[in-house]
Write a protein that holds these residues in place. Structure first.
Motif, PDB file in Angstrom:
ATOM      1  N   LYS A  74       8.167 -15.086   5.182  1.00  0.00           N
ATOM      2  CA  LYS A  74       7.217 -15.286   3.997  1.00  0.00           C
ATOM      3  C   LYS A  74       6.086 -15.802   4.771  1.00  0.00           C
ATOM      4  N   ILE A  75       5.015 -15.295   4.752  1.00  0.00           N
ATOM      5  CA  ILE A  75       3.646 -15.578   5.443  1.00  0.00           C
ATOM      6  C   ILE A  75       3.114 -16.770   4.630  1.00  0.00           C
ATOM      7  N   VAL A  76       2.722 -17.898   5.371  1.00  0.00           N
ATOM      8  CA  VAL A  76       2.089 -18.946   4.930  1.00  0.00           C
ATOM      9  C   VAL A  76       0.495 -19.139   5.190  1.00  0.00           C
ATOM     10  N   ALA A  77      -0.425 -18.690   4.161  1.00  0.00           N
ATOM     11  CA  ALA A  77      -1.659 -18.679   4.770  1.00  0.00           C
ATOM     12  C   ALA A  77      -2.510 -19.165   3.673  1.00  0.00           C
ATOM     13  N   ASN A  78      -3.856 -19.442   3.881  1.00  0.00           N
ATOM     14  CA  ASN A  78      -4.888 -19.924   2.696  1.00  0.00           C
ATOM     15  C   ASN A  78      -5.600 -18.686   2.231  1.00  0.00           C
ATOM     16  N   ALA A  79      -6.381 -18.844   1.250  1.00  0.00           N
ATOM     17  CA  ALA A  79      -6.795 -17.940   0.433  1.00  0.00           C
ATOM     18  C   ALA A  79      -7.863 -16.947   1.226  1.00  0.00           C
ATOM     19  N   LYS A  80      -8.520 -17.539   2.194  1.00  0.00           N
ATOM     20  CA  LYS A  80      -9.393 -16.875   2.928  1.00  0.00           C
ATOM     21  C   LYS A  80      -8.873 -15.742   3.947  1.00  0.00           C
ATOM     22  N   THR A  81      -7.677 -16.231   4.231  1.00  0.00           N
ATOM     23  CA  THR A  81      -6.794 -15.365   5.182  1.00  0.00           C
ATOM     24  C   THR A  81      -6.292 -13.876   4.584  1.00  0.00           C
ATOM     25  N   LEU A  82      -6.248 -14.155   3.314  1.00  0.00           N
ATOM     26  CA  LEU A  82      -5.597 -12.794   2.439  1.00  0.00           C
ATOM     27  C   LEU A  82      -6.058 -11.536   2.879  1.00  0.00           C
ATOM     28  N   GLY A  87      -6.378  -6.419   5.761  1.00  0.00           N
ATOM     29  CA  GLY A  87      -7.192  -5.443   6.557  1.00  0.00           C
ATOM     30  C   GLY A  87      -6.449  -5.133   7.958  1.00  0.00           C
ATOM     31  N   TYR A  88      -6.165  -6.127   8.555  1.00  0.00           N
ATOM     32  CA  TYR A  88      -5.507  -6.133  10.025  1.00  0.00           C
ATOM     33  C   TYR A  88      -4.207  -5.686   9.708  1.00  0.00           C
ATOM     34  N   HIS A  89      -3.289  -5.778   8.724  1.00  0.00           N
ATOM     35  CA  HIS A  89      -1.938  -5.759   8.876  1.00  0.00           C
ATOM     36  C   HIS A  89      -1.313  -5.092   7.505  1.00  0.00           C
ATOM     37  N   ASN A  90      -2.104  -4.832   6.640  1.00  0.00           N
ATOM     38  CA  ASN A  90      -1.830  -4.042   5.501  1.00  0.00           C
ATOM     39  C   ASN A  90      -0.752  -4.896   4.655  1.00  0.00           C
ATOM     40  N   VAL A  91      -0.615  -6.356   4.829  1.00  0.00           N
ATOM     41  CA  VAL A  91       0.316  -7.242   4.187  1.00  0.00           C
ATOM     42  C   VAL A  91      -0.151  -7.240   2.567  1.00  0.00           C
ATOM     43  N   ASP A  92       1.032  -7.110   1.837  1.00  0.00           N
ATOM     44  CA  ASP A  92       0.752  -7.163   0.243  1.00  0.00           C
ATOM     45  C   ASP A  92       0.761  -8.760   0.052  1.00  0.00           C
ATOM     46  N   GLU A  93       0.252  -9.071  -0.994  1.00  0.00           N
ATOM     47  CA  GLU A  93       0.002 -10.320  -1.362  1.00  0.00           C
ATOM     48  C   GLU A  93       1.475 -10.928  -1.823  1.00  0.00           C
ATOM     49  N   ASP A  94       2.260 -10.150  -2.292  1.00  0.00           N
ATOM     50  CA  ASP A  94       3.646 -10.762  -2.770  1.00  0.00           C
ATOM     51  C   ASP A  94       4.141 -11.339  -1.398  1.00  0.00           C
ATOM     52  N   ARG A  95       3.840 -11.072  -0.200  1.00  0.00           N
ATOM     53  CA  ARG A  95       4.797 -11.482   0.873  1.00  0.00           C
ATOM     54  C   ARG A  95       3.872 -12.775   1.500  1.00  0.00           C
ATOM     55  N   VAL A  96       2.771 -13.316   1.014  1.00  0.00           N
ATOM     56  CA  VAL A  96       2.217 -14.429   1.184  1.00  0.00           C
ATOM     57  C   VAL A  96       2.382 -15.614   0.393  1.00  0.00           C
ATOM     58  N   LEU A  97       2.668 -16.891   0.914  1.00  0.00           N
ATOM     59  CA  LEU A  97       2.763 -18.093   0.175  1.00  0.00           C
ATOM     60  C   LEU A  97       1.225 -18.561   0.435  1.00  0.00           C
TER      61      LEU A  97
END
Length: 215
Positions: A74-82, A87-97
């Protein structure tokens, strides 16, 4: 852009507890060496979290690579990182805490708490605080040019060794964001920091107070 006569280090950290957390990655081109270093610490264990303190590519280039190696991470990041992750890695939001100011996650015996430090030196930047170890994972803050030895921990004389390169690093990389830097320092002033784990340079323990005073 800047000469590096003494080199530079790309630092990433692992907290290994009941759960495991990787704090940032490193620059592209070091994939195999980096993964080998990670596995040397955690062996066959899974990585539960990847904390993204900063999306600049020298610290975030291997996010896609590590997600492929550890698909349950799970990726842990803040809202500004989403949007940057997308954009950089095509990471879906469901992978992010998504975490906000002061939010914590427990790894077992240790805790990670997140503090937003925008414009030190990108808008999404945050630092990770581990109170049990009085350790701050500070991203580019308190960084310095200059490669480190195999043992990255500082010692007697380390601050003097790196002082000029830290000033040069600050003036070139962080200096024009001096006001946000001072705001971040004020926010962190209440933390009893005994160890600073920056993304560039030594791990500051013996000299941590000197490093903070210089900033």
């Amino acid at each position: 852009l800047w000469p590096l006569p003494y080199g530079v280090s790309y630092n990433s950290y692992i907290v290994s507890d009941e759960k495991t957390a990787l704090i940032d990655t490193v620059e592209a081109g070091f994939e195999e060496e980096y993964l080998a270093n990670v596995k040397e610490v955690i062996n066959d264990r899974n990585l539960d979290y990847l904390v993204v303190n900063h999306m600049e590519p020298d610290h975030a280039s291997l996010i896609t690579y590590m997600l492929a190696e550890y698909p349950d991470m799970k990726i842990v990041a803040n809202a500004k990182t989403l949007p940057m992750l997308k954009g950089y890695h095509n990471v879906d939001e469901d992978r992010v805490l998504v975490v906000s100011e002061g939010q914590e996650i427990s790894l077992g015996q240790t805790t990670l708490r997140f503090h937003m430090t925008p414009m030190v030196h990108w808008p999404e930047t945050m630092v990770t605080w581990m109170p049990e170890e009085k350790t701050v994972f500070s991203g580019d803050a308190f960084g310095t040019f200059g490669a480190v030895a195999e043992d990255p921990a500082d010692g007697e004389g380390t601050f003097e060794q790196y002082r000029d390169e830290m000033i040069r690093y600050f003036s070139n990389i962080v200096g024009k964001y001096g006001v946000p830097v001072q705001a971040a320092l004020k926010k962190m002033s209440g933390l009893p920091v005994e160890r600073i784990c920056s993304t560039h340079g030594p791990v500051w323990q013996e000299c941590a107070s000197d490093v903070v005073a210089l900033y």
